[in-house]
Design an enzyme around this catalytic site. Structure first.
Site, PDB file in Angstrom:
ATOM      1  CG  HIS A   1      40.519   4.843 -14.672  1.00  0.00           C
ATOM      2  ND1 HIS A   1      40.622   5.756 -13.656  1.00  0.00           N
ATOM      3  CD2 HIS A   1      41.046   5.442 -15.780  1.00  0.00           C
ATOM      4  CE1 HIS A   1      41.164   6.866 -14.127  1.00  0.00           C
ATOM      5  NE2 HIS A   1      41.435   6.710 -15.404  1.00  0.00           N
ATOM      6  CB  CYS A   2      40.756   1.361  -9.583  1.00  0.00           C
ATOM      7  SG  CYS A   2      39.069   1.965  -9.635  1.00  0.00           S
TER       8      CYS A   2
END
Lengths: 372, 372
Positions: B354-355
């Protein structure tokens, strides 16, 4: 981005004429202080004015090196899209892709080999590795597939009528510093394969003292199918005179791909113009870059204009000749608005408005999101 | 690209949820050898695998520095669009724009201030000037207008349900190394203005030893409106336990913008995982960058997945716990295909899938060519 194995012609693609509809226009940001005087600031203002002029007619994207990003943004009209893109210099016509279409909305790009107009044998600077990547980077951004053409060629070395005819000069395409291993017939074969043309019209030399080795886009261009505009001078003792006369005769004798004779309009040249001492003094000297001494004859030509959607963006080069050139262009392009941009700073760098632009022909949308 | 004077909320824009339809996904290429071991090659392979997984579902664009362009191209799936974009590290979630929509096809971007997760007071590296430009460069490429938000924030510090609710942690948003001049009420006011939300749910601390200062996107996320998934451990003596327990209680007590109670699903965490001596030995040391010693507890969490169109791309972190996590995600997202990608190399750099991603919500076409 996919690189395709065949050729545009084999896949039903051809290069459309510049006067056909565009999706937009690409440029690069001038930066190198050995080619653009005073740290490139005057050229940057000129490029920004060209971009703003074109942006009246179609979307403009400009590639800039990372370190110059915010400076460029500050000089540019908000409508212009600015993208980070390394380059060795700012001639998008020559280092960008040549777009080809299939007439059904498909658009792809041809990525020619580039050697800085002559490589180690008369080229203008070394290295040129970042220039060599520009075409593929543009195609990545555009989301278009790529053909890698197996020869050295620049976009400014070719014009097409979009109906099967290419216009080139021998001085560029047969120069031993481009593709010494290829015969004229083999060069023609590549033009057929990568531009989708069936007829190649060869002119001889390009504009006098043009350091590109005589690019066609400074000498002559198609105005519409069957009609060409030619840089012209009446000055009998100007070395340009014989060049333009020879081109005129070859164009007069030529037939295009559809068998038509060409109508040729003479577009009077400015000048002659030379580089001043103060202009030359503004250039940084760098090893590997061709120096530009004061007094150098500049390859000034009004033919080096850009055809936008609904517009012509032409260089203003000499107040004594600009109005006459604008009148000719207005007559040649009755459906378009002719916009002049002061372009001496671009000329000092070795080219003009056509050399710093590259049109993207109209196509269907590239990136189709697969939303479920 | 135009920078707008007002705020998204004032203009009728809000941030849509990640589970709403996308036009595509952006990533950056991992390069810095002080954060990615062995000259970043293992991380590059992991990022390439994530990009290929997402590209099954939606278009992926990746920004890479100029010098790494051709290397990255060689490692990437041909479907992926590669663009030159300088950066200080590769966390597109945190340095990219947060996109907002108006429900009528309009898409714009919010460009937060970025200070490398804490600036000179606990930030992870110096300088971060190239990271600070990434959001606007993405918006230039996308042809989307920009809001410049007047506070330090990272995309990983916010989640929304797309229906008026934001989910954040106090550890990040109230950290004195972000916006010490702002009160909690003022931070909420900015979230309302720039995300178009009306309700902010505050959790306390993020995942244990998360060097982002506790980003929400490693701890909890919305699965759909009214439903949240929370990183969980049953290990009583793990310092993570109290963090997850506190988050669970706050979520249990919360109401969203529409007055709903939240359904909370516990997603078991892997590990605990630590950095090995050989992994730590692969890192270059650079002044100004926070060192990563062997034995460091890694902030490993399965909540750090990406929601694509029709898919979930989840990190594989520990063979003992991966299958159970995948089962939970399949149950939570019955309409999507769950794809696991080995992600320990991403975790070693300080984050996860997600990052390193940032979705572009679906909108109408951006660049409308004005063809006449």
């Amino acid at each position: 981005m996919r690189t395709l194995a065949r050729t545009p012609a084999a896949d039903g693609y051809h290069m459309p004429a510049e006067f056909e509809p565009h999706d937009g226009c690409w440029m690069l940001w001038p930066e190198r202080p050995d080619n653009w005087r005073e740290g490139a600031r005057p050229a940057q203002r000129a490029f920004a004015a060209v971009a703003a002029a074109i942006a009246q007619f179609e979307p403009v994207s400009i590639g800039v090196s990372g370190p110059r990003f915010t400076e460029a943004r500050a000089l540019l009209d908000a409508r212009i899209r600015l993208l980070e893109m390394s380059h060795d210099d700012s001639w998008m016509r020559d280092v960008g892709p040549t777009f080809v279409v299939n007439g059904r909305g498909g658009v792809r790009g041809v990525d020619w080999h580039f050697n800085a107009w002559g490589g180690l044998n008369g080229g203008l600077y070394f290295p040129w590795d970042q220039d060599e990547l520009v075409a593929r980077k543009v195609l990545e951004v555009e989301g278009r597939e790529r053909y890698r053409a197996p020869l050295v060629l620049e976009g400014g070395a070719i014009h097409v009528d979009g109906q099967g005819t290419a216009l080139v000069t021998e001085e560029t395409l047969l120069n031993p510093n481009r593709n010494p291993q290829l015969t004229r017939a083999q060069v023609e074969q590549h033009l057929r394969a990568y531009l989708g043309v069936t007829q190649v019209i060869w002119l001889g030399r390009g504009v006098y003292n043009d350091e590109t080795d005589g690019h066609i886009d400074n000498l002559a261009c198609f105005v519409r199918p069957g009609e060409v505009c030619l840089a012209w001078t009446d000055r009998a003792r100007d070395p340009q005179r014989a060049i333009s006369q020879d081109a005129w005769e070859r164009l007069h004798d030529a037939r295009d791909a559809r068998g038509r004779r060409l109508k040729v309009t003479r577009l009077p040249m400015p000048g002659p113009l030379t580089m001043s001492a103060s202009e030359a003094a503004g250039l940084a000297l760098r090893e590997g870059t061709k120096p530009r001494p004061a007094g150098d004859r500049l390859a000034a030509s009004y033919v080096n204009f850009y055809i936008a959607n609904g517009g012509i963006v032409m260089p203003l080069l000499d107040a004594r000749t600009d109005p006459a050139a604008a009148r000719v262009l207005k007559r040649l392009f009755p459906g378009r608005r002719v916009v002049g941009v002061p372009a001496r700073e671009i000329l000092l760098g070795g080219g003009n408005i056509h050399c710093i632009t590259q049109q993207v022909p109209r196509g269907t949308r590239r990136r189709s999101p697969s939303v479920r």
